[in-house]
Design a protein around this motif. Sequence first.
Motif, short mmCIF file in Angstrom:
data_model
loop_
_atom_site.label_atom_id
_atom_site.label_comp_id
_atom_site.label_asym_id
_atom_site.label_seq_id
_atom_site.Cartn_x
_atom_site.Cartn_y
_atom_site.Cartn_z
N LEU A 109 49.69 44.32 41.47
CA LEU A 109 48.98 43.41 42.36
C LEU A 109 49.17 41.96 41.94
N GLY A 143 51.33 40.54 44.79
CA GLY A 143 50.41 39.79 45.63
C GLY A 143 50.43 40.23 47.08
N SER A 144 50.52 39.25 47.98
CA SER A 144 50.44 39.53 49.42
C SER A 144 51.68 40.25 49.96
N ALA A 145 52.78 40.24 49.22
CA ALA A 145 53.99 40.94 49.68
C ALA A 145 53.75 42.43 49.80
N LEU A 146 52.76 42.94 49.08
CA LEU A 146 52.47 44.38 49.14
C LEU A 146 51.85 44.79 50.47
N ALA A 147 51.44 43.83 51.28
CA ALA A 147 50.89 44.16 52.60
C ALA A 147 51.99 44.32 53.65
N ASP A 148 53.22 43.95 53.32
CA ASP A 148 54.35 44.06 54.25
C ASP A 148 54.75 45.52 54.39
#
Length: 147
Positions: free
Chosen positions: A45, A49-54
Motif C-alpha cells: 500500500l 498507493g492509488s495505483a492499486l485501484a486501477d
Amino acid sequence: MALVCAVFWGAYVPLSARVGALLPGGGGLALAMAFGTLCVLPAGLVEGGSALADPVVLALGFGVAMLSSLVPCTCETETLRRVSALVFGVLLSVEPAIGALVALLVLHEIISPLQTLGLAAVVVASVGVIRGTRRAPAEPEPVRPGG
C-alpha cells in the motif's frame, strides 16, 4: 544469505508437509497465501498507493500471483503429500539448475563459470544426500518356539 535460506527451507518443508496433511485440498495453501498477503500488504500500500485501484494493475497483479505463487505452491503441496521430505528437499535443491538451464536455452543468457560451479555443487550435494541416506535393513522378526 545462504544460511538464512537454509534455515527457512529447513523449517518450510516439515511445516508445509504438516499443514498439507492436516488441511484437505488447497485449504492450507489458501491459509498460507492469505497470511503472506497480510504480511506484505502494508508495504504494498505504501509503495503502490492509488495505483492499486486501477483494474488493469489489479488484473495483472492477480495473473502474476497465480503464475508465480499459487500454481507452484499448489504443485509443491501436492508433491509433499506424495513423497518424503528428503526427496522433496532434493527436488527443491535442483530448481536453480533447472532455472539456469531454461535461462540458457530460452533466454540465451550466459552463465558464468562461477555460477556453473555453484550449480554443480548444489547438484553434487543433492546426489550426496540421496546416496548418504540409505535405510537401515529391516530387522528379522524373532522366531517363536513351537510356532
